[in-house]
Design a protein around this motif. Structure first.
Motif, short mmCIF file in Angstrom:
data_model
loop_
_atom_site.label_atom_id
_atom_site.label_comp_id
_atom_site.label_asym_id
_atom_site.label_seq_id
_atom_site.Cartn_x
_atom_site.Cartn_y
_atom_site.Cartn_z
N ARG A 1 49.59 38.09 40.21
CA ARG A 1 48.94 37.71 41.46
C ARG A 1 47.55 37.14 41.21
NH1 ARG A 1 52.41 41.63 42.06
NH2 ARG A 1 53.62 41.82 43.98
N PRO A 2 47.01 36.40 42.19
CA PRO A 2 45.63 35.91 42.06
C PRO A 2 44.64 37.04 42.38
CG PRO A 2 46.56 35.21 44.16
CD PRO A 2 47.68 35.90 43.41
N VAL A 3 44.52 37.96 41.46
CA VAL A 3 43.74 39.18 41.67
C VAL A 3 42.70 39.32 40.56
CG1 VAL A 3 43.87 41.71 41.58
CG2 VAL A 3 45.51 40.44 42.95
N ALA A 4 41.50 39.76 40.92
CA ALA A 4 40.49 40.15 39.93
C ALA A 4 40.65 41.64 39.68
CB ALA A 4 39.09 39.82 40.45
N PRO B 1 50.85 35.67 32.83
CA PRO B 1 49.77 35.88 33.81
C PRO B 1 49.74 34.78 34.86
CG PRO B 1 48.94 36.05 31.55
CD PRO B 1 50.33 35.51 31.46
N HIS B 2 49.45 35.16 36.07
CA HIS B 2 49.22 34.19 37.14
C HIS B 2 48.02 33.32 36.76
CE1 HIS B 2 48.07 32.61 41.08
NE2 HIS B 2 49.27 32.96 41.52
N PRO B 3 48.05 32.03 37.07
CA PRO B 3 46.93 31.15 36.68
C PRO B 3 45.58 31.62 37.21
CG PRO B 3 48.79 29.86 37.45
CD PRO B 3 49.13 31.28 37.72
N TYR B 4 45.57 32.40 38.29
CA TYR B 4 44.30 32.85 38.87
C TYR B 4 44.12 34.37 38.79
CZ TYR B 4 43.74 28.07 40.31
OH TYR B 4 43.59 26.71 40.29
N PHE B 5 44.82 34.98 37.85
CA PHE B 5 44.52 36.38 37.52
C PHE B 5 43.21 36.39 36.72
CE2 PHE B 5 44.63 39.54 34.06
CZ PHE B 5 44.59 40.71 34.81
N ARG C 1 36.35 29.82 34.95
CA ARG C 1 36.92 29.36 33.69
C ARG C 1 37.87 30.37 33.04
NH1 ARG C 1 35.35 24.00 33.78
NH2 ARG C 1 33.14 23.86 34.40
N ASN C 2 38.24 31.39 33.79
CA ASN C 2 39.17 32.41 33.29
C ASN C 2 38.62 33.08 32.03
OD1 ASN C 2 41.39 34.07 33.27
ND2 ASN C 2 42.77 32.56 32.37
#
Length: 332
Positions: free
Chosen positions: A134-137, A175-179, A63-64
């Motif tokens: 990027r899609p990064v945690a 922000p990237h949607p999956y950051f 859920r970001n």
């Protein structure tokens, strides 16, 4: 920051059930990647997940949510986040906010590079703008030890849809949607109130308020801690080994109670118990391994108290302590 290895995919391509992947009683579905890249942590097959903390971390991925994991040292806060990311094949970057991490490290700076045999000045992105795109945690370790100028850089990205402005570039990064953003702390932004965590800072309450989820990961119940030690040191899987682990955890619990009451200023974390068990395989002597793993870290004035904890749980005195007692009686 240079791109390094780019992600295999720009976004997760499947949904996984938390109940199936983590064995947690939840209907939550979490996005995941089919293939890992070089930024995905390696899976630790024997890692034990705390259900409540795992659910909080998974909420961050699904859920970001901005998730902070707080707890005493040695409880595996950062590893917990990494192991969740590993099972989702989610790229993950971990930064320790020690006193040497500066604003320029996070934001970026001008650097001299060679282009067509000519030296030119070029802006090199820091880790924050690199990860944001990027899609990064992104995990900030020791979040409560960060310098004030660094913390205000982080505050910009704590909003779920927070845009990051590169003033030197007159550029706004979305922000990237999956950051995803996580942090670990020993305190809850209150500073070093118990004297155990020197170097931690009191955090701005407005910044603390921006973290959507705060999970607490402290010491586990006795049976779970024993299971973790046994998973790390499978050589102790017989009856004698299990009994040894039980005695070790009893000593650890006494140090934690002693710390809570002010009798000792150092306590044994689960990490220390694992180190002790591993060192027993090297030195083949629990007492010697205990001295080398934990006792020598203690204040000399408190070592007799810690040695007494050992004596209570193992039914025998540490050799060096018994020698000191005999020398003391002879001197009288």
């Amino acid at each position: 920051m240079s791109d390094g290895v780019t992600s295999v995919m720009n976004k997760p391509d499947r949904m996984v059930a938390v109940r199936t992947l983590f064995g947690i009683d939840s209907d939550l579905m979490v996005p995941a990647f089919s293939e890992p890249d070089d930024h995905v942590p390696e899976i630790d097959e024997v890692y034990r997940f705390n259900p409540e903390v795992t659910t909080a971390i998974l909420a961050g991925f699904a859920r970001n949510r901005r998730v902070m994991v707080q707890g005493l040292h040695g409880t595996g806060k950062s590893t917990h986040i990494e192991q969740v990311a590993a099972r989702l094949n989610w790229p993950c970057v971990r930064i320790n906010l020690d006193g040497h991490i500066s604003r320029l490290d996070l934001v970026g700076k001008d650097a001299i590079v060679v282009r067509d045999d000519l030296q030119v000045t070029e802006f090199q992105e820091g880790i924050v703008p690199w990860a944001l795109q990027r899609p990064v945690a992104l995990i900030f370790d020791e979040y409560d030890a960060g310098r004030p100028d660094v913390m205000f850089v982080i505050q910009r990205i704590l909003e779920r849809d927070g845009r990051f402005t590169l003033l030197d570039q007159n550029r706004v990064i979305r922000p990237h949607p999956y950051f995803r953003l996580f942090a670990t702390t020993n305190t809850v932004g209150l500073g070093n109130i118990n004297g155990l965590y020197h170097g931690t800072q009191m955090l701005n309450h407005a910044q603390m308020d921006r973290w959507n989820v705060v999970a607490t990961l402290n010491y586990l119940p006795r049976a779970e801690e024993a299971g973790i030690v046994l998973a790390r040191v499978p050589e102790l899987a017989d009856d004698a080994g299990r009994a040894l682990i039980e005695s070790m955890i009893s000593v650890a619990e006494l140090t934690r109670k002693g710390f809570a009451t002010g009798d000792v200023s150092t306590l044994m974390s689960p990490r220390t118990v694992i180190d002790w068990a591993e060192n027993c395989q090297i030195f083949h002597d629990p007492a010697r391994a205990f001295r080398l793993t934990f006792l020598n870290k203690c204040d000399e004035a408190e070592r007799p108290i810690v040695a007494e904890y050992f004596q209570r749980c193992f039914g025998k005195e540490l050799d060096d302590m018994s020698e000191r007692k005999s020398l003391a009686s002879e001197s009288r």
